[in-house]
Design a protein around this motif. Structure first.
Motif: not given
Length: 431
Positions: A245-253, A258-260, A262-275
């Motif tokens: 969240l912090l990286r998304f908030i302060v990112c310059p673009s 969203l095109k990166c 590795l960021n989608w991998i980060d999201l996939a890693a936390i998605l099971p716990f959130i669900l």
């Protein structure tokens, strides 16, 4: 300015006659006007280029194909004109120049001679001022790591500092501490993911809790918040969520973020716990939330946490670069193995057909045997019994060895090339 005047004078307008028996001869003759042309207009005049004693000849129009380069720009190349010998002289690497000249002759094809080191060749193509696209294509082909560019920072002092802290480990001591903590949390979460599958920790995530009502005691299935594995998992997930969240908030673009991948991998890693937490809040049943079909499938995404290490591991980056560069060889290996699997599966089925206690009741069932045999694994769960079947198995092993050996040298060479470039960064001083 003798150099300039000599160059201008020698390259001045002269008349070339293309006679019946003469081609490219300078001078005057009695030919008609239709048989003559101006060399400065047609740019057909031959020039000599002396590179440390090794002489080359070419036409001016060949060099003028790329006017933005050193040899293509008339003003730039005139500074290397030798008025006494009527030639251009360059005190540069001789073996490289044949590739430089071929670049002009072929219309942009650049290939490094095997005997010329890659860093020397890079110095030379930069000296002759080939276009940036050609230089970058060469660097990518040879495995040069990308140059460290000035980081794109968000507007504002605080967002810029936070972005440097989260994305650039070498920017400060605090950034290095963040990297160490991130790697530590990733490692701990992977260990936790593996340990909780042990029989001793089965069903440790949920527990039965009693709830007193007016008439009776009810039992509900709730998460075991006090269990060490759940506490460790919760701490790790909290770190990953806050970091993302912090990286998304302060990112310059936001678009580039969203095109990166590795960021989608980060999201996939936390998605099971959130669900899991969301489903528990909806159903009030930990067991139902834990064993829901969708959650069971999505939980495999937790394995992607290991890819988070690739962000901070040069070794994993080298592996990824090697595989991406060697995709043609890997595709060739896959196609060859696929063909061999079909051939030997059919061969072993018909070779074992009619035999007693045969393990091969169909060609599709023989696919598994063909895979483990061609890859020289050989689990032993399926094996031929007849002499013909054993002969087929022997041929399958030999073909598997040949199939695996063909692309391996290329892949190893690519890895060695990238490893050398990443481990010895002194070449950065050259460009």
């Amino acid at each position: 300015m003798d150099h300039d005047s000599g160059c201008v004078k020698d390259m001045g307008e002269e008349i070339c006659f293309l006679g019946e028996n003469e081609k490219g001869v300078s001078g005057l003759s009695e030919e008609t006007d239709s048989d003559i042309h101006l060399c400065t207009d047609d740019e057909c005049r031959r020039i000599t280029i002396n590179v440390s004693g090794l002489k080359f000849e070419t036409q001016i129009r060949t060099l003028n194909r790329y006017p933005n380069t050193l040899l293509g720009d008339r003003t730039k190349r005139c500074s290397y004109w030798d008025t006494k010998r009527n030639e251009f002289f360059f005190d540069r690497h001789r073996l490289t120049f044949q590739s430089i000249l071929y670049f002009y002759q072929s219309g942009g094809r650049l290939k490094r001679p095997p005997e010329v080191p890659s860093d020397v060749f890079l110095q030379e193509i930069k000296f002759y001022e080939l276009d940036e696209e050609t230089v970058e294509a060469y660097k990518e082909k040879e495995g040069f790591p990308p140059e460290e560019k000035e980081p794109l920072l968000p507007s504002g002092n605080l967002p810029a500092k936070l972005w440097l802290l989260m994305e650039y480990p070498n920017s400060s001591v605090g950034a290095k501490v963040i990297v160490v903590l991130s790697v530590l949390f990733v490692t701990v979460s992977i260990v936790t993911f593996c340990v909780e599958t042990l029989p001793a920790f089965e069903n440790c995530v949920c527990m039965n809790s009693s709830v007193e009502t007016k008439n009776e005691t009810a039992y509900i299935n709730v998460p075991n918040f006090k269990h060490p594995l759940f506490v460790i998992e919760a701490f790790c997930m909290t770190w990953f969520i806050l970091e993302l969240l912090l990286r998304f908030i302060v990112c310059p673009s936001k678009v580039q973020f969203l095109k990166c991948t590795l960021n989608w991998i980060d999201l996939a890693a936390i998605l099971p716990f959130i669900l899991f937490i969301i489903l528990f809040l909806i159903t009030d049943d930990c067991g139902a939330a834990q064993n829901t079909g969708a959650i069971s499938v999505i939980r495999i995404l937790r394995v992607t946490r290991i890819f988070k290490l690739g962000k901070h591991s040069v070794g994993l980056q080298l592996l990824g670069k090697t595989l991406s560069t060697s995709w043609k060889e890997l595709f060739m290996l896959t196609v060859f193995l696929g063909i061999c699997i079909v051939i030997f599966s059919g061969a072993i089925y018909y070779a074992e057909l009619g035999g007693e206690d045969s393990h091969f009741d169909s060609i599709p069932s023989a696919f598994w045997w063909a895979v483990v045999t061609l890859t020289t694994v050989g689990y032993g769960d399926m094996y031929p019994l007849t002499p013909a079947g054993k002969l087929v198995g022997t041929l399958a092993v030999l073909c598997g060895i040949l199939a695996l050996s063909f692309p391996v040298p290329v892949i190893v060479t690519n890895f060695g090339k990238y490893y050398k470039k990443y481990s010895k960064r002194t070449f950065r001083d050259d460009y």
